[in-house]
Scaffold this motif. Structure first.
Motif, mmCIF file in Angstrom:
data_model
loop_
_atom_site.group_PDB
_atom_site.id
_atom_site.type_symbol
_atom_site.label_atom_id
_atom_site.label_comp_id
_atom_site.label_asym_id
_atom_site.label_seq_id
_atom_site.Cartn_x
_atom_site.Cartn_y
_atom_site.Cartn_z
ATOM 1 N N ALA A 1 -9.298 -10.359 -10.530
ATOM 2 C CA ALA A 1 -8.139 -11.247 -10.676
ATOM 3 C C ALA A 1 -7.577 -11.199 -12.093
ATOM 4 O O ALA A 1 -6.362 -11.327 -12.288
ATOM 5 C CB ALA A 1 -8.526 -12.675 -10.302
ATOM 6 N N ALA A 2 -8.441 -10.994 -13.069
ATOM 7 C CA ALA A 2 -8.020 -10.953 -14.473
ATOM 8 C C ALA A 2 -7.563 -9.562 -14.903
ATOM 9 O O ALA A 2 -7.131 -9.370 -16.040
ATOM 10 C CB ALA A 2 -9.173 -11.418 -15.369
ATOM 11 N N GLY A 3 -7.680 -8.573 -14.011
ATOM 12 C CA GLY A 3 -7.261 -7.218 -14.342
ATOM 13 C C GLY A 3 -8.279 -6.433 -15.148
ATOM 14 O O GLY A 3 -7.971 -5.380 -15.691
ATOM 15 N N LEU A 4 -9.498 -6.925 -15.204
ATOM 16 C CA LEU A 4 -10.557 -6.258 -15.963
ATOM 17 C C LEU A 4 -11.216 -5.153 -15.152
ATOM 18 O O LEU A 4 -11.710 -4.179 -15.711
ATOM 19 C CB LEU A 4 -11.597 -7.295 -16.392
ATOM 20 C CG LEU A 4 -12.586 -6.946 -17.471
ATOM 21 C CD1 LEU A 4 -11.885 -6.502 -18.741
ATOM 22 C CD2 LEU A 4 -13.474 -8.147 -17.771
ATOM 23 N N VAL A 5 -11.241 -5.295 -13.834
ATOM 24 C CA VAL A 5 -11.767 -4.256 -12.955
ATOM 25 C C VAL A 5 -10.761 -3.979 -11.845
ATOM 26 O O VAL A 5 -9.893 -4.796 -11.554
ATOM 27 C CB VAL A 5 -13.139 -4.614 -12.316
ATOM 28 C CG1 VAL A 5 -14.182 -4.916 -13.354
ATOM 29 C CG2 VAL A 5 -13.018 -5.720 -11.317
ATOM 30 N N ARG A 6 -10.909 -2.832 -11.250
ATOM 31 C CA ARG A 6 -10.090 -2.440 -10.102
ATOM 32 C C ARG A 6 -10.983 -2.402 -8.881
ATOM 33 O O ARG A 6 -12.091 -1.874 -8.928
ATOM 34 C CB ARG A 6 -9.485 -1.065 -10.366
ATOM 35 C CG ARG A 6 -8.612 -0.545 -9.245
ATOM 36 C CD ARG A 6 -8.026 0.791 -9.647
ATOM 37 N NE ARG A 6 -7.250 1.370 -8.560
ATOM 38 C CZ ARG A 6 -6.736 2.583 -8.600
ATOM 39 N NH1 ARG A 6 -6.891 3.340 -9.669
ATOM 40 N NH2 ARG A 6 -6.061 3.049 -7.578
ATOM 41 N N ARG A 7 -10.500 -2.971 -7.806
ATOM 42 C CA ARG A 7 -11.222 -2.959 -6.533
ATOM 43 C C ARG A 7 -10.599 -1.872 -5.669
ATOM 44 O O ARG A 7 -9.390 -1.804 -5.515
ATOM 45 C CB ARG A 7 -11.084 -4.320 -5.848
ATOM 46 C CG ARG A 7 -11.730 -4.397 -4.505
ATOM 47 C CD ARG A 7 -11.591 -5.751 -3.819
ATOM 48 N NE ARG A 7 -10.455 -6.533 -4.230
ATOM 49 C CZ ARG A 7 -10.529 -7.807 -4.638
ATOM 50 N NH1 ARG A 7 -11.665 -8.430 -4.685
ATOM 51 N NH2 ARG A 7 -9.443 -8.458 -4.971
ATOM 52 N N ILE A 8 -11.439 -0.998 -5.139
ATOM 53 C CA ILE A 8 -10.950 0.009 -4.201
ATOM 54 C C ILE A 8 -11.685 -0.193 -2.881
ATOM 55 O O ILE A 8 -12.841 -0.622 -2.862
ATOM 56 C CB ILE A 8 -11.104 1.454 -4.741
ATOM 57 C CG1 ILE A 8 -12.564 1.813 -4.995
ATOM 58 C CG2 ILE A 8 -10.279 1.654 -5.996
ATOM 59 C CD1 ILE A 8 -12.769 3.274 -5.346
ATOM 60 N N GLU A 9 -10.993 0.071 -1.790
ATOM 61 C CA GLU A 9 -11.563 -0.187 -0.473
ATOM 62 C C GLU A 9 -11.369 1.019 0.438
ATOM 63 O O GLU A 9 -10.511 1.004 1.316
ATOM 64 C CB GLU A 9 -10.920 -1.438 0.124
ATOM 65 C CG GLU A 9 -11.149 -2.669 -0.734
ATOM 66 C CD GLU A 9 -10.541 -3.929 -0.166
ATOM 67 O OE1 GLU A 9 -10.726 -4.185 1.047
ATOM 68 O OE2 GLU A 9 -9.893 -4.650 -0.929
ATOM 69 N N PRO A 10 -12.170 2.071 0.229
ATOM 70 C CA PRO A 10 -12.053 3.234 1.118
ATOM 71 C C PRO A 10 -12.428 2.840 2.551
ATOM 72 O O PRO A 10 -13.417 2.134 2.765
ATOM 73 C CB PRO A 10 -13.066 4.235 0.559
ATOM 74 C CG PRO A 10 -13.516 3.705 -0.755
ATOM 75 C CD PRO A 10 -13.201 2.245 -0.777
ATOM 76 N N ALA A 11 -11.629 3.271 3.498
ATOM 77 C CA ALA A 11 -11.867 2.940 4.905
ATOM 78 C C ALA A 11 -13.295 3.281 5.312
ATOM 79 O O ALA A 11 -13.796 4.363 5.007
ATOM 80 C CB ALA A 11 -10.878 3.687 5.788
ATOM 81 N N GLY A 12 -13.956 2.332 5.979
ATOM 82 C CA GLY A 12 -15.306 2.566 6.474
ATOM 83 C C GLY A 12 -16.390 2.432 5.419
ATOM 84 O O GLY A 12 -17.553 2.709 5.687
ATOM 85 N N HIS A 13 -16.027 2.014 4.212
ATOM 86 C CA HIS A 13 -16.984 1.873 3.108
ATOM 87 C C HIS A 13 -16.876 0.464 2.540
ATOM 88 O O HIS A 13 -15.850 -0.190 2.679
ATOM 89 C CB HIS A 13 -16.679 2.884 1.995
ATOM 90 C CG HIS A 13 -16.859 4.299 2.412
ATOM 91 N ND1 HIS A 13 -18.046 4.985 2.260
ATOM 92 C CD2 HIS A 13 -16.008 5.179 3.008
ATOM 93 C CE1 HIS A 13 -17.903 6.211 2.726
ATOM 94 N NE2 HIS A 13 -16.685 6.353 3.191
#
Length: 143
Positions: free
Chosen positions: A66-78
């Motif tokens: 939320a603070a922009g310190l990390v990026r969340r990635i959501e690969p399909a099926g993972h």
């Protein structure tokens, strides 16, 4: 670039967050394990800060995202994965066999890298591209 504890604390504070032992440990674990899931981060943090629960890791990761310190990635099926590389519009390679994830720089030109055929009035800021295939190790094993 090696960050000191002071640098980590400064990064957390600069994101508008309070520095805690758990948040510091989560940040350090992400430095050591890019593209890590919350479970993997918890496994790395737990031996260092025994009182850290999986929920507190999720909370820290959510606060960081939320603070922009990390990026969340959501690969399909993972599971959701987290990384500290947030200052550019890079993409990811994901192995369909072992699940390994690697960063790959922007496909073409400047962010957002790709221009949709019709924006439907949107002002496009970011393009997320995931390339799927076999990593070098898995491709070598492939008959």
């Amino acid at each position: 670039m090696t960050l000191t504890t002071s640098d980590v604390d400064d990064a957390i504070r600069a994101a508008g967050l309070r520095v805690t032992e758990s948040r510091r440990a989560v940040f350090d674990a992400l430095r050591a394990h890019p593209h890590a899931s919350a479970d993997e981060i918890h496994a790395a943090v737990r031996p260092l800060v025994e009182s850290t629960s999986l929920q507190s890791v999720y909370n820290a990761l959510g606060d960081f995202a939320a603070a922009g310190l990390v990026r969340r990635i959501e690969p399909a099926g993972h599971p959701m994965l987290f990384e500290l590389r947030v200052d550019d519009n890079h993409h990811h390679l994901v192995c369909t066999r072992c699940g390994a994830v690697e960063d790959v720089d922007c496909a073409v030109g400047h962010a957002p890298c790709l221009v949709p055929s019709d924006t439907h009035g949107y002002r496009v800021a970011v393009a997320e591209v995931t390339y799927w295939g076999l990593c070098a190790a898995c491709a070598t094993e492939d008959p």
